[in-house]
Design a protein around this motif. Structure first.
Motif, PDB file in Angstrom:
ATOM      1  N   VAL A 120     -48.306  45.003   3.079  1.00 40.30           N
ATOM      2  CA  VAL A 120     -49.204  44.819   1.940  1.00 40.30           C
ATOM      3  C   VAL A 120     -50.295  45.886   1.958  1.00 40.30           C
ATOM      4  O   VAL A 120     -50.551  46.552   0.954  1.00 40.30           O
ATOM      5  CB  VAL A 120     -49.830  43.403   1.941  1.00 40.30           C
ATOM      6  CG1 VAL A 120     -50.923  43.287   0.884  1.00 40.30           C
ATOM      7  CG2 VAL A 120     -48.748  42.342   1.727  1.00 40.30           C
ATOM      8  N   TYR A 145     -43.926  39.383   1.658  1.00 43.93           N
ATOM      9  CA  TYR A 145     -44.899  40.392   1.233  1.00 43.93           C
ATOM     10  C   TYR A 145     -44.717  40.832  -0.210  1.00 43.93           C
ATOM     11  O   TYR A 145     -45.677  41.227  -0.853  1.00 43.93           O
ATOM     12  CB  TYR A 145     -44.912  41.612   2.162  1.00 43.93           C
ATOM     13  CG  TYR A 145     -43.639  42.420   2.214  1.00 43.93           C
ATOM     14  CD1 TYR A 145     -43.214  43.194   1.148  1.00 43.93           C
ATOM     15  CD2 TYR A 145     -42.870  42.448   3.368  1.00 43.93           C
ATOM     16  CE1 TYR A 145     -42.055  43.930   1.214  1.00 43.93           C
ATOM     17  CE2 TYR A 145     -41.712  43.188   3.435  1.00 43.93           C
ATOM     18  CZ  TYR A 145     -41.310  43.928   2.351  1.00 43.93           C
ATOM     19  OH  TYR A 145     -40.155  44.654   2.406  1.00 43.93           O
ATOM     20  N   VAL A 149     -47.762  41.866  -2.786  1.00 49.48           N
ATOM     21  CA  VAL A 149     -47.920  43.241  -3.261  1.00 49.48           C
ATOM     22  C   VAL A 149     -47.929  43.277  -4.783  1.00 49.48           C
ATOM     23  O   VAL A 149     -48.798  43.911  -5.397  1.00 49.48           O
ATOM     24  CB  VAL A 149     -46.801  44.153  -2.702  1.00 49.48           C
ATOM     25  CG1 VAL A 149     -46.785  45.504  -3.413  1.00 49.48           C
ATOM     26  CG2 VAL A 149     -46.961  44.344  -1.200  1.00 49.48           C
TER      27      VAL A 149
END
Length: 189
Positions: A120, A145, A149
């Motif tokens: 991230v 993630y 993101v």
């Protein structure tokens, strides 16, 4: 899970696939296309492309390209060389065979399996307008993630679009970092 996350966030992506991946995931490939994602060429055997002869390069492109076309009814126009390994010969051969060579400017390093937050942080700190981010669908923490993101980038005003909307398709050159630049034209010539 990746496709579900992209769908939930209304994001379209480009998936670069090998022949092996196609043969093992035909239903996923069809779903990618049905949901508006790009299915692109990543070679047949995942070699270092610069070490191949011209004939071998064409074979790598055509075998996977034909498989993609057979399954999706669309000829892929984007090629991402394995390992980011390219040279002028590869770019020339790809263009002669109808492909635009794609690189990235932000590598998530997700393949190193460092955890969720490092991916991230690396992506969100390094993205700029026009960035191409490299992720791997088989990365250990991708389903964890990826939504973080996407949410962070969208909250910062970024619009996430498929690569085909970012690239120049004529009058461009590629610098030593793999980034495209528009060629300056002089109308007086």
């Amino acid at each position: 899970k990746i496709l579900d996350i992209l769908k939930d966030n209304q994001v379209k992506a480009a998936f670069f696939v090998t022949t092996h991946y196609i043969n093992s995931n035909k239903d996923l490939i069809k779903r990618m296309v049905d949901e508006g994602h790009l299915v692109c060429n990543h070679s047949t055997n995942h070699p270092y492309m610069t070490k191949l002869s011209e004939e071998q390069i064409v074979e790598e492109l055509n075998k996977t390209g034909n498989k993609i076309c057979e399954l999706t009814k669309k000829k892929p126009i984007l090629f991402r060389p394995p390992y980011g390994d390219y040279n002028d010969k590869l770019i020339r051969i790809c263009m002669e065979n109808g492909y635009y060579v794609i690189q990235w400017d932000v590598d998530s390093l997700d393949w190193k399996e460092l955890g969720i937050q490092p991916v991230v942080d690396r992506v969100t700190r390094n993205v700029n307008n026009g960035s191409i981010v490299l992720f791997h669908n088989n990365a250990k923490y991708v389903s964890e993630y990826l939504p973080i993101v996407i949410e962070k980038l969208q909250s910062e005003g970024y619009e996430i679009v498929p690569i085909s909307e970012l690239i120049y398709k004529d009058n461009f050159y590629i610098d030593n970092t793999g980034r495209q630049h528009k060629k300056e034209t002089n109308e007086n010539n």
